[in-house]
Scaffold this motif. Structure first.
Motif, PDB file in Angstrom:
ATOM      1  N   ASP A 208      10.903   1.837   5.677  1.00 36.24           N
ATOM      2  CA  ASP A 208       9.836   1.427   4.770  1.00 36.24           C
ATOM      3  C   ASP A 208      10.192   0.184   3.980  1.00 36.24           C
ATOM      4  N   GLN A 209      11.294  -0.503   4.354  1.00 35.32           N
ATOM      5  CA  GLN A 209      11.667  -1.715   3.655  1.00 35.32           C
ATOM      6  C   GLN A 209      11.605  -2.900   4.615  1.00 35.32           C
TER       7      GLN A 209
ATOM      8  N   ASP B 106      10.331  -7.328  -4.222  1.00 36.19           N
ATOM      9  CA  ASP B 106       9.235  -8.233  -3.892  1.00 36.19           C
ATOM     10  C   ASP B 106       8.326  -8.379  -5.113  1.00 36.19           C
TER      11      ASP B 106
ATOM     12  N   GLU C 288       5.339  -9.420  -5.416  1.00 32.85           N
ATOM     13  CA  GLU C 288       3.913  -9.153  -5.229  1.00 32.85           C
ATOM     14  C   GLU C 288       3.637  -7.672  -5.031  1.00 32.85           C
ATOM     15  N   THR C 289       4.444  -7.008  -4.214  1.00 32.15           N
ATOM     16  CA  THR C 289       4.210  -5.586  -3.927  1.00 32.15           C
ATOM     17  C   THR C 289       5.056  -4.666  -4.796  1.00 32.15           C
TER      18      THR C 289
ATOM     19  N   GLU D 164       7.914  -3.662  -4.015  1.00 32.23           N
ATOM     20  CA  GLU D 164       8.741  -2.848  -3.137  1.00 32.23           C
ATOM     21  C   GLU D 164      10.178  -3.367  -3.171  1.00 32.23           C
TER      22      GLU D 164
ATOM     23  N   ALA E  79       0.395  -4.518  -9.768  1.00 36.06           N
ATOM     24  CA  ALA E  79       1.225  -3.748  -8.843  1.00 36.06           C
ATOM     25  C   ALA E  79       2.152  -2.874  -9.664  1.00 36.06           C
TER      26      ALA E  79
ATOM     27  N   GLY F  55       5.843  -0.172  -8.978  1.00 38.31           N
ATOM     28  CA  GLY F  55       6.806   0.279  -7.994  1.00 38.31           C
ATOM     29  C   GLY F  55       7.846   1.196  -8.594  1.00 38.31           C
TER      30      GLY F  55
END
Length: 396
Positions: free
Chosen positions: A35-36, A61, A63-64, A66, A381, A383
């Motif tokens: 998932d990375q 990241d 933007e996400t 993650e 976002a 996380g």
């Protein structure tokens, strides 16, 4: 007198450092969790967030939000943008270690320092300060973006007496640096490119922190106010309280207005602050402003946005937008859960950073990070992080 040394190449760390860092390389793509993103995906040009934790650094990241990679390091590290679009300087016991956030790797390129301290970026220069020697190391920031297997050439300016300090190089080459020794810190001095003294002041006890505002005006915090170096002269600005300690400056290069943290009780426990100092580097004024009841912050919780506003993550968990001219809170947005003061300054607690129109805030109690629009409060976002976040630095 501070002397400028000839340009010298700073090699990677000594053999002992190389052994220490051997386990810090990025995880091979073949071993990356499903998932990375792989390292190829990580090399894109969007923003990246370096998150220091107890034992290493996460690359996230922007933007996400993650996690791209998890890089092992020492128990306590700090992170500072190098000033280019690719690197972060990680302060360790060996010195300033270069982190590549594009193709994530804690490289073996280290500017050795016995007590790695402040990193300052201004006027196309990245400046590193070693508290153990008070030596100042100066890189062309653009050259850092092109490093491969060696650091670029750097100028090293030898310190006079070792102390916890900071230096900044202005666009005309003027070096402005703190003055102190093992017994304490007293002020600042400015020297030209030949090492000739331009100005000096001993009116800034416990000098700490630095920020460069519009028109190359540099401000430093003092135990009883602030000092401003501007147009070749030093001006002392006195706190309205007998004890009015200022330690950090939050600046915008497009504004003469500076926000600074402000502590008026020397016996206060913890690290939460309830006042701000507003410094006008053009008018040479300093004003103390009290925050509304129930709102407090630490030095790690304030930054400036691209348009010059100040933003603060309060202990109430809200993101507060502050007018730097008046200190007035003009908007407040939900961000994270309410939190309490750390008991030691190194202890993990919420941190804030910004790039463009995005503000990043960490929640150490829940090991999360959020990205917000400071104008609207919209959550862009969020996380989850595999470790408790401490300091953060944004690149891009």
């Amino acid at each position: 007198m501070t002397q400028r040394k000839r340009t010298a190449r700073l090699a990677a760390g000594v053999a002992g450092a190389a052994l220490l860092l051997a386990g810090c390389a990025a995880q091979p793509a073949a071993d990356a969790p499903a998932d990375q993103p792989t390292s190829t995906e990580a090399a894109s040009t969007g923003p990246r967030v370096a998150v220091a934790y107890e034992g290493g650094v996460l690359v996230v990241d922007g933007e996400t939000l993650e996690v791209i990679d998890d890089l092992a390091s020492e128990e306590f590290v700090r992170v500072n943008p190098a000033g280019d679009d690719r690197h972060v300087f990680v302060t360790t016991s060996e010195g300033f270690q270069l982190l590549d956030v594009r193709d994530p790797e804690l490289t073996d390129l280290v500017v050795e320092a016995a007590a790695a301290g402040h990193v300052v970026r201004h006027g196309g220069k990245t400046v590193l300060y070693d508290d153990a020697t008070s030596d100042t190391t100066i890189f062309d920031t653009a050259a850092l973006a092109e490093v491969d297997d060696a650091l670029p050439d750097a100028e090293v300016i030898e310190g006079v007496d070792a102390h916890h300090g900071v230096s900044v190089v202005l666009e005309d080459g003027t070096l402005v640096t703190t003055v102190g020794d093992a017994s304490g810190r007293s002020g600042i001095r400015a020297v030209d490119t030949e090492g000739t003294e331009i100005a000096v002041s001993a009116e800034c006890p416990n000098v700490h922190g630095e920020g460069t505002a519009q028109d190359e005006a540099v401000v430093f915090g003092c135990e009883n106010g602030a000092v401003v170096f501007h147009d070749g002269a030093i001006t002392k600005l006195t706190s309205p309280d007998e004890f009015g300690r200022i330690g950090n400056a939050y600046v915008s290069g497009n504004s003469p207005l500076v926000l600074m943290d402000y502590k008026d009780d020397p016996d206060a426990e913890g690290y939460l602050l309830t006042n701000l100092a507003l410094v006008d580097t053009e008018a040479k004024t300093l004003e103390k402003v009290a925050l509304p009841d129930g709102i407090s912050y630490t030095w790690r919780g304030v930054t400036r946005t691209e348009d010059g506003d100040a933003v603060m993550i309060g202990s109430d968990g809200r993101l507060h937008v502050i007018d730097p001219a008046t200190g007035e809170i003009t908007a407040s947005h939900e961000a994270i859960e309410a939190w309490e003061s750390p008991t030691e300054w190194q202890q993990a607690h919420p941190a804030i950073a910004t790039t463009g129109d995005v503000v990043y805030v960490t929640d150490s109690a829940n090991s999360t990070i959020v990205a917000l629009d400071p104008h609207t409060g919209e959550e862009l976002a969020s996380g989850e992080l595999p470790h408790v976040p401490n300091e953060i630095a944004v690149v891009g």
